[in-house]
Design a protein around this motif. Structure first.
Motif, mmCIF file in Angstrom:
data_model
loop_
_atom_site.group_PDB
_atom_site.id
_atom_site.type_symbol
_atom_site.label_atom_id
_atom_site.label_comp_id
_atom_site.label_asym_id
_atom_site.label_seq_id
_atom_site.Cartn_x
_atom_site.Cartn_y
_atom_site.Cartn_z
ATOM 1 N N ASN A 247 -7.822 3.478 7.394
ATOM 2 C CA ASN A 247 -8.067 2.043 7.292
ATOM 3 C C ASN A 247 -9.567 1.752 7.395
ATOM 4 O O ASN A 247 -10.390 2.660 7.531
ATOM 5 C CB ASN A 247 -7.275 1.266 8.354
ATOM 6 N N ASN A 248 -9.919 0.496 7.355
ATOM 7 C CA ASN A 248 -11.324 0.104 7.295
ATOM 8 C C ASN A 248 -12.098 0.545 8.542
ATOM 9 O O ASN A 248 -13.222 1.047 8.447
ATOM 10 C CB ASN A 248 -11.431 -1.416 7.123
ATOM 11 N N ASN A 249 -11.496 0.360 9.721
ATOM 12 C CA ASN A 249 -12.175 0.741 10.966
ATOM 13 C C ASN A 249 -12.358 2.258 11.064
ATOM 14 O O ASN A 249 -13.406 2.728 11.524
ATOM 15 C CB ASN A 249 -11.400 0.238 12.181
ATOM 16 N N GLN A 250 -11.344 3.011 10.647
ATOM 17 C CA GLN A 250 -11.470 4.462 10.657
ATOM 18 C C GLN A 250 -12.570 4.925 9.700
ATOM 19 O O GLN A 250 -13.339 5.837 10.013
ATOM 20 C CB GLN A 250 -10.132 5.103 10.267
ATOM 21 N N ARG A 251 -12.630 4.289 8.535
ATOM 22 C CA ARG A 251 -13.645 4.665 7.538
ATOM 23 C C ARG A 251 -15.046 4.335 8.061
ATOM 24 O O ARG A 251 -15.975 5.145 7.926
ATOM 25 C CB ARG A 251 -13.373 3.931 6.226
ATOM 26 N N LYS A 252 -15.205 3.154 8.659
ATOM 27 C CA LYS A 252 -16.515 2.768 9.189
ATOM 28 C C LYS A 252 -16.955 3.723 10.289
ATOM 29 O O LYS A 252 -18.135 4.112 10.360
ATOM 30 C CB LYS A 252 -16.450 1.334 9.747
ATOM 31 N N TYR A 253 -16.017 4.096 11.161
ATOM 32 C CA TYR A 253 -16.400 4.991 12.252
ATOM 33 C C TYR A 253 -16.793 6.373 11.717
ATOM 34 O O TYR A 253 -17.776 6.964 12.189
ATOM 35 C CB TYR A 253 -15.258 5.150 13.263
ATOM 36 N N THR A 254 -16.050 6.879 10.742
ATOM 37 C CA THR A 254 -16.379 8.177 10.147
ATOM 38 C C THR A 254 -17.769 8.157 9.541
ATOM 39 O O THR A 254 -18.562 9.095 9.719
ATOM 40 C CB THR A 254 -15.338 8.561 9.074
ATOM 41 N N LEU A 255 -18.108 7.082 8.824
ATOM 42 C CA LEU A 255 -19.448 6.952 8.240
ATOM 43 C C LEU A 255 -20.520 6.858 9.319
ATOM 44 O O LEU A 255 -21.623 7.395 9.173
ATOM 45 C CB LEU A 255 -19.504 5.725 7.330
ATOM 46 N N TYR B 73 -13.845 15.500 11.242
ATOM 47 C CA TYR B 73 -14.113 16.944 11.191
ATOM 48 C C TYR B 73 -14.325 17.415 9.758
ATOM 49 O O TYR B 73 -15.287 18.145 9.473
ATOM 50 C CB TYR B 73 -12.961 17.702 11.836
ATOM 51 N N GLN B 74 -13.430 17.028 8.866
ATOM 52 C CA GLN B 74 -13.538 17.486 7.478
ATOM 53 C C GLN B 74 -14.794 16.935 6.800
ATOM 54 O O GLN B 74 -15.408 17.617 5.969
ATOM 55 C CB GLN B 74 -12.283 17.070 6.699
ATOM 56 N N SER B 75 -15.202 15.725 7.149
ATOM 57 C CA SER B 75 -16.422 15.158 6.567
ATOM 58 C C SER B 75 -17.655 15.921 7.044
ATOM 59 O O SER B 75 -18.558 16.230 6.259
ATOM 60 C CB SER B 75 -16.543 13.675 6.947
ATOM 61 N N ILE B 76 -17.699 16.228 8.343
ATOM 62 C CA ILE B 76 -18.831 16.985 8.891
ATOM 63 C C ILE B 76 -18.874 18.387 8.301
ATOM 64 O O ILE B 76 -19.947 18.907 7.954
ATOM 65 C CB ILE B 76 -18.750 17.045 10.429
ATOM 66 N N LEU B 77 -17.708 19.000 8.174
ATOM 67 C CA LEU B 77 -17.627 20.353 7.623
ATOM 68 C C LEU B 77 -18.169 20.378 6.195
ATOM 69 O O LEU B 77 -18.929 21.284 5.811
ATOM 70 C CB LEU B 77 -16.179 20.826 7.650
ATOM 71 N N ASP C 174 -6.983 17.121 -1.278
ATOM 72 C CA ASP C 174 -6.406 16.723 0.009
ATOM 73 C C ASP C 174 -7.390 15.870 0.803
ATOM 74 O O ASP C 174 -6.996 14.909 1.485
ATOM 75 C CB ASP C 174 -6.022 17.956 0.821
ATOM 76 N N TYR C 175 -8.676 16.213 0.722
ATOM 77 C CA TYR C 175 -9.692 15.431 1.441
ATOM 78 C C TYR C 175 -9.782 14.015 0.868
ATOM 79 O O TYR C 175 -9.857 13.033 1.620
ATOM 80 C CB TYR C 175 -11.043 16.132 1.342
ATOM 81 N N GLN C 176 -9.758 13.908 -0.452
ATOM 82 C CA GLN C 176 -9.820 12.580 -1.073
ATOM 83 C C GLN C 176 -8.593 11.753 -0.712
ATOM 84 O O GLN C 176 -8.690 10.544 -0.453
ATOM 85 C CB GLN C 176 -9.948 12.730 -2.587
ATOM 86 N N ARG C 177 -7.439 12.406 -0.663
ATOM 87 C CA ARG C 177 -6.214 11.711 -0.268
ATOM 88 C C ARG C 177 -6.295 11.261 1.193
ATOM 89 O O ARG C 177 -5.856 10.160 1.553
ATOM 90 C CB ARG C 177 -5.018 12.643 -0.479
ATOM 91 N N LEU C 178 -6.872 12.113 2.037
ATOM 92 C CA LEU C 178 -7.040 11.777 3.453
ATOM 93 C C LEU C 178 -7.929 10.553 3.619
ATOM 94 O O LEU C 178 -7.583 9.614 4.368
ATOM 95 C CB LEU C 178 -7.648 12.978 4.198
ATOM 96 N N MET C 179 -9.055 10.533 2.920
ATOM 97 C CA MET C 179 -10.002 9.425 3.082
ATOM 98 C C MET C 179 -9.461 8.122 2.488
ATOM 99 O O MET C 179 -9.827 7.034 2.941
ATOM 100 C CB MET C 179 -11.345 9.779 2.440
#
Length: 431
Positions: free
Chosen positions: A121-129, A162-166, A112-117
């Motif tokens: 989109n690109n901006n969401q991914r950059k911000y998460t990183l 949240y899931q990435s930090i967890l 589910d986490y892999q599907r979420l990531m």
């Protein structure tokens, strides 16, 4: 030695050289101590000395918050004086000395986490990183405001962060999966439920009455118990920030000062807020970025100035919703296209055909039309009903004649002049 494993009391604890024993195992002792002791406990002696010299360990230097020692305001964690508690007067005891459960989302399965990531989109991914790098690189606080209209994926971004930090914290050696590292909150119960979080009131023990500017200072025992629960908190995420007013924001800051025993902004906790100021505004309060009075700008730097802006613009909703989401965004910007106008016109229904809409959401042009429709629907229901009348009172030592005049004038105000709060509310089962 409390944090060092032992099997024989005399051989391992009593008849030994304690200094040598400590030096030999000090790394293990410090590790175990950090797992079980609140991070401020090792400064107890220092705090006690400061307290006996005339200070108060709970005093927080905050020019914007006036603490109220009357403990009737807070009804969730406090115990004590019952005067003014409507529930107690009704014979319903809602008070408890037990700290309520902190609603913290669990880690989702890897698939589910892999599907979420993959879905971001690109901006969401950059911000998460970006956030992950800040979390991994140490203790530096950060304050972010994620701005975006309807459909840009703010809730998805919350989940991704949240899931990435967890996952990061749970991957550390000897980590405790039950430890609260990130708190997810919102100003209302419905908004909190949508992100699997808690209300700010429940999480930080804020007063229910938003219009009262005095914050009840928690009893030290209660503050310590909440502090133990949140001792490893690193990040606070607040959704629907447009509904959080200036006063509530100051209260969040002051409460974290007390719980974390730190004078740093927000008690040393990093904060991410998300929302759209074109949506719902605070009830009975100014916007979060406005000054509460004319003096604030002279005596302090507002908390809002700490925040760095990040903006989401790409509509992430499914195809059927995307056109509507874009139209809503254009309305907020005052940049409607001909397609947007035609889309809204296609949804216009005459008063005679309102019933064919079923449970669809209705948007009216004026408050008078909204009130007329609601009155008509309530009258059509043959269920049990009641009328809830507003109870108004004046705070202060003004003359009785002036107080009476003020209260009489309030009854004649329009709901647009009372932050949408009516003089009475008609209630019916099923409405």
């Amino acid at each position: 030695m409390l944090f060092l494993p032992w099997s024989n009391e005399e051989e391992d604890l009593i008849y030994i050289n304690h200094e040598e024993r400590f030096e030999l195992h000090k790394d293990l002792i410090r590790q175990k101590r950090s797992e079980y002791v609140h991070r401020e406990a090792n400064e107890f002696e220092k705090a006690f000395e400061e307290h006996t010299e005339g200070g108060n360990e709970d005093d927080i230097d905050d020019a914007n918050i006036e603490y109220d020692q009357d403990k009737n305001e807070f009804l969730i964690y406090e115990t004590g004086n019952n005067e003014g508690d409507i529930f107690v007067e009704m014979g319903i005891n809602t008070r408890t000395e037990k700290i309520e459960h902190f609603n913290v989302p669990k880690m989702i399965p890897d698939a589910d986490y892999q599907r979420l990531m993959r879905s971001v989109n690109n901006n969401q991914r950059k911000y998460t990183l970006n956030v992950m790098n800040l979390i991994k690189n140490g203790d530096k606080q950060f304050f972010h405001f994620i701005n975006g209209g309807a459909g840009v994926g703010k809730s998805t971004l919350i989940k991704a962060v949240y899931q990435s930090i967890l996952r990061f914290y749970n991957s550390l050696p000897r980590s405790n999966p039950e430890t609260i590292r990130v708190a997810i909150c919102a100003p209302t119960g419905k908004a909190a439920a949508l992100i699997d979080g808690m209300t700010l009131h429940s999480c930080l023990s804020l007063p229910v009455n938003q219009c009262k500017h005095k914050l009840v200072k928690l009893d030290s025992d209660i503050s310590n118990r909440i502090g133990v629960k949140l001792k490893d908190l690193q990040l606070l995420i607040i959704d629907e920030i447009s509904m959080v007013g200036f006063t509530m924001f100051q209260q969040v800051d002051a409460r974290l000062h007390q719980i974390m025993k730190s004078k740093e902004p927000f008690g040393g906790i990093s904060v991410i807020v998300l929302g759209d100021f074109n949506q719902l505004r605070p009830v009975g309060d100014k916007y979060i970025f406005q000054f509460n009075n004319s003096y604030n700008a002279l005596v302090d730097n507002p908390l809002w100035s700490l925040f760095e802006l990040f903006e989401l613009t790409e509509i992430m909703r499914q195809k059927d919703d995307q056109i509507f989401a874009i139209a809503l965004s254009n309305i907020a910007k005052g940049m409607m296209t001909l397609e947007d106008i035609n889309l809204l016109k296609s949804r216009i229904v005459s008063n005679e055909n309102l019933e064919i809409m079923g449970d669809a959401i209705r948007v009216f042009r004026s408050n008078a039309e909204v009130d007329a429709y609601n009155t008509r629907v309530l009258a059509s229901l043959n269920t049990e009903g009641a009328i809830a009348n507003a109870y108004d009172f004046c705070i202060g030592d003004g003359l009785a004649s002036i107080r009476e005049k003020v209260l009489n004038n309030v009854k004649n105000l329009k709901t647009t002049e009372t932050y949408g709060l009516p003089l009475k509310i008609d209630l019916k089962v099923g409405a």
